[in-house]
Design a protein around this motif. Sequence first.
Motif, PDB file in Angstrom:
ATOM      1  N   MET A 200       0.931  -1.236   0.010  1.00  0.00           N
ATOM      2  CA  MET A 200       0.115   0.093   0.259  1.00  0.00           C
ATOM      3  C   MET A 200       0.661   1.130   0.053  1.00  0.00           C
ATOM      4  O   MET A 200       0.515   2.270  -0.549  1.00  0.00           O
ATOM      5  N   ILE A 201       1.921   0.910   0.485  1.00  0.00           N
ATOM      6  CA  ILE A 201       2.984   2.457   0.870  1.00  0.00           C
ATOM      7  C   ILE A 201       3.338   2.699  -0.617  1.00  0.00           C
ATOM      8  O   ILE A 201       3.446   4.005  -1.225  1.00  0.00           O
ATOM      9  N   ASN A 202       3.641   1.689  -1.387  1.00  0.00           N
ATOM     10  CA  ASN A 202       4.280   1.935  -2.728  1.00  0.00           C
ATOM     11  C   ASN A 202       3.055   2.494  -3.533  1.00  0.00           C
ATOM     12  O   ASN A 202       3.458   3.220  -4.457  1.00  0.00           O
ATOM     13  N   ILE A 203       1.953   2.235  -3.338  1.00  0.00           N
ATOM     14  CA  ILE A 203       0.852   2.744  -4.068  1.00  0.00           C
ATOM     15  C   ILE A 203       0.882   4.322  -3.960  1.00  0.00           C
ATOM     16  O   ILE A 203       0.430   4.893  -4.634  1.00  0.00           O
ATOM     17  N   PHE A 204       0.792   4.663  -2.569  1.00  0.00           N
ATOM     18  CA  PHE A 204       0.930   6.099  -2.232  1.00  0.00           C
ATOM     19  C   PHE A 204       2.047   6.812  -2.779  1.00  0.00           C
ATOM     20  O   PHE A 204       1.943   7.751  -3.240  1.00  0.00           O
ATOM     21  N   PHE A 205       3.117   6.157  -3.053  1.00  0.00           N
ATOM     22  CA  PHE A 205       4.413   6.529  -3.389  1.00  0.00           C
ATOM     23  C   PHE A 205       3.955   6.928  -4.930  1.00  0.00           C
ATOM     24  O   PHE A 205       4.357   7.961  -5.604  1.00  0.00           O
ATOM     25  N   LEU A 206       3.463   5.969  -5.704  1.00  0.00           N
ATOM     26  CA  LEU A 206       3.077   6.322  -7.091  1.00  0.00           C
ATOM     27  C   LEU A 206       2.145   7.599  -7.369  1.00  0.00           C
ATOM     28  O   LEU A 206       2.383   8.023  -8.163  1.00  0.00           O
ATOM     29  N   LEU A 207       1.206   7.490  -6.423  1.00  0.00           N
ATOM     30  CA  LEU A 207       0.051   8.229  -6.493  1.00  0.00           C
ATOM     31  C   LEU A 207       0.860   9.828  -6.119  1.00  0.00           C
ATOM     32  O   LEU A 207       0.408  10.848  -6.564  1.00  0.00           O
ATOM     33  N   ILE A 208       1.828   9.847  -5.338  1.00  0.00           N
ATOM     34  CA  ILE A 208       2.442  11.132  -4.953  1.00  0.00           C
ATOM     35  C   ILE A 208       3.237  11.582  -6.580  1.00  0.00           C
ATOM     36  O   ILE A 208       3.029  12.866  -6.707  1.00  0.00           O
ATOM     37  N   LEU A 209       3.809  10.887  -7.074  1.00  0.00           N
ATOM     38  CA  LEU A 209       4.442  11.093  -8.291  1.00  0.00           C
ATOM     39  C   LEU A 209       3.674  11.547  -9.160  1.00  0.00           C
ATOM     40  O   LEU A 209       3.834  12.650  -9.846  1.00  0.00           O
ATOM     41  N   PHE A 210       2.462  10.856  -9.390  1.00  0.00           N
ATOM     42  CA  PHE A 210       1.352  11.296 -10.382  1.00  0.00           C
ATOM     43  C   PHE A 210       0.678  12.481 -10.172  1.00  0.00           C
ATOM     44  O   PHE A 210       0.565  13.406 -10.934  1.00  0.00           O
ATOM     45  N   SER A 211       0.771  12.842  -8.966  1.00  0.00           N
ATOM     46  CA  SER A 211      -0.048  14.043  -8.311  1.00  0.00           C
ATOM     47  C   SER A 211       0.701  15.261  -8.584  1.00  0.00           C
ATOM     48  O   SER A 211       0.379  16.343  -8.743  1.00  0.00           O
ATOM     49  N   SER A 212       2.116  15.007  -8.508  1.00  0.00           N
ATOM     50  CA  SER A 212       3.043  16.035  -8.723  1.00  0.00           C
ATOM     51  C   SER A 212       2.872  16.699 -10.069  1.00  0.00           C
ATOM     52  O   SER A 212       3.518  17.903 -10.672  1.00  0.00           O
ATOM     53  N   LEU A 213       2.410  15.833 -11.127  1.00  0.00           N
ATOM     54  CA  LEU A 213       2.146  16.356 -12.491  1.00  0.00           C
ATOM     55  C   LEU A 213       1.069  17.303 -12.862  1.00  0.00           C
ATOM     56  O   LEU A 213       0.904  17.597 -13.778  1.00  0.00           O
ATOM     57  N   LEU A 214       0.222  17.380 -11.637  1.00  0.00           N
ATOM     58  CA  LEU A 214      -1.084  17.962 -12.025  1.00  0.00           C
ATOM     59  C   LEU A 214      -1.449  19.416 -11.675  1.00  0.00           C
ATOM     60  O   LEU A 214      -2.110  19.960 -11.119  1.00  0.00           O
ATOM     61  N   GLY A 215      -0.187  20.047 -11.460  1.00  0.00           N
ATOM     62  CA  GLY A 215       0.069  21.516 -11.262  1.00  0.00           C
ATOM     63  C   GLY A 215      -0.881  22.481 -11.755  1.00  0.00           C
ATOM     64  O   GLY A 215      -1.063  23.442 -11.371  1.00  0.00           O
ATOM     65  N   ARG A 216      -1.157  22.067 -13.169  1.00  0.00           N
ATOM     66  CA  ARG A 216      -1.979  22.787 -14.137  1.00  0.00           C
ATOM     67  C   ARG A 216      -3.235  22.686 -13.918  1.00  0.00           C
ATOM     68  O   ARG A 216      -4.160  23.467 -14.679  1.00  0.00           O
ATOM     69  N   ILE A 217      -3.811  21.576 -13.304  1.00  0.00           N
ATOM     70  CA  ILE A 217      -5.092  21.200 -13.307  1.00  0.00           C
ATOM     71  C   ILE A 217      -5.821  21.714 -11.986  1.00  0.00           C
ATOM     72  O   ILE A 217      -5.213  21.642 -10.872  1.00  0.00           O
ATOM     73  N   LYS A 218      -6.921  22.433 -12.218  1.00  0.00           N
ATOM     74  CA  LYS A 218      -7.600  23.094 -11.188  1.00  0.00           C
ATOM     75  C   LYS A 218      -8.868  22.422 -10.541  1.00  0.00           C
ATOM     76  O   LYS A 218      -9.430  21.732 -11.512  1.00  0.00           O
ATOM     77  N   PHE A 219      -9.230  22.639  -9.229  1.00  0.00           N
ATOM     78  CA  PHE A 219     -10.257  22.014  -9.002  1.00  0.00           C
ATOM     79  C   PHE A 219     -11.716  22.838  -9.692  1.00  0.00           C
ATOM     80  O   PHE A 219     -11.573  23.995  -9.597  1.00  0.00           O
ATOM     81  N   PRO A 220     -12.650  22.081  -9.996  1.00  0.00           N
ATOM     82  CA  PRO A 220     -13.698  22.656 -10.626  1.00  0.00           C
ATOM     83  C   PRO A 220     -14.595  23.679  -9.854  1.00  0.00           C
ATOM     84  O   PRO A 220     -14.750  23.645  -8.708  1.00  0.00           O
TER      85      PRO A 220
END
Length: 410
Positions: free
Chosen positions: A1-21
């Motif tokens: 599960m920790i590895n999944i959170f790590f992958l999600l962190i990496l993916f989330s770091s790419l979303l700097g241009r995406i805004k909440f609706p």
Amino acid sequence: MINIFFLLILFSSLLGRIKFPGINIGIHYLLLPAFSFGIISLSLKSIPEVVKKHKVILISISLMYLWMWLSSFMSQFPIIAITYSLKYSTYYILFFAFLVLTFKNTNLAFYYRCILYLLQTIAILGFLEVLLPNYWIFKLLKFPSFYPEIGSIMQNPNQFGVIVAIGLCLSLILEKQNKISKIELYINELIFIIPLALSASGNGWLTFIIGMFLLLIYKIISFRKFIYLTSLLFLCIVTIPVSTERIGLADSKIFPLINVFSENSSILNPNKKPLMIIITGLSRFEIWQAAINETIKRPLTGIGIGVFPEQIGVKVWGHKGYHAHNIFLNVLAEQGIMGLLLFINFLLRITFKLQYTNSLVTVPIIMFLMSQMPDFFAEDYTFTTIEFYFIAAAINSRKDFVMQFKPEVI
């Protein structure tokens, strides 16, 4: 599960241009700390030991952040400074999560490979953006707004160029340690070097050269390999129009070499946008002088975090978003002399913890720092997320974690 959170962190770091609706807030501001807390919550048993072993490091970074907040409250532009303090506080949580993640972890190869795959993805997206700048995914990101149109997944071509240069060096180290195959390395060389040339980033090219020399010193590559890789980059630079323009050969009848095969070299710049990076290169001395002037005005507390790109950089370049183009000058101008001393203290604490035999952490960290001598990339969350992982891994590096040699040598 920790590895999944790590992958999600990496993916989330790419979303700097995406805004909440409906609200103008990047979703990564909430996702990064949320997934970081996920790692922390699954490692509660080891936290007391982590804190005990690294209390000096944690005190150093805590003091640095406390001063950041204090200088923000005393800023002439408190709303801007406090807003940026909230943004940058996510890094504190992220750093602690990585410190816990890499503490006595014997499966670090998995995380390095994940970072390598992330950098490969960024490089490939950058290459596709050059060919298809008007594709919907790049329009969604809406950046960069100038030529070369590459690296929208990050903030601008400079960050992109530096990060792919680091990706290439990481590939060479992992192959030396038998973590990736030679075939994968050869593919990575093309994946990283071609977009590096396309980025027209002088900072990226310089960081690449620094990385190559470091790999020579660590004996990761031979001198022949050094010549091969630098020659390959040079060949790409003199072949591509944006790169030849960057080095002042735009009016050459020979370069770019792509003209030998095509009379219409504008295929790489279909929107006819100007090469803005030349302007920024000529204006660095002006922005450095502006940072020094602001420090003289408020030497102790600075002008407040984030105020420089919002208020001061505008006076030099006419647009918001331009920092001091030097990590030490930026910290000095925004947080004053005390802020700079606390920042240097944190760097020294990392240095004392570092195992210099471990090229897997020392080479990228040096490249991260050197690339910010003529720039400042803290606002780019992908860049800083990866940087903080390497810092945490360096702090937890062990003397027994060295290069994997052949069995007969062992």
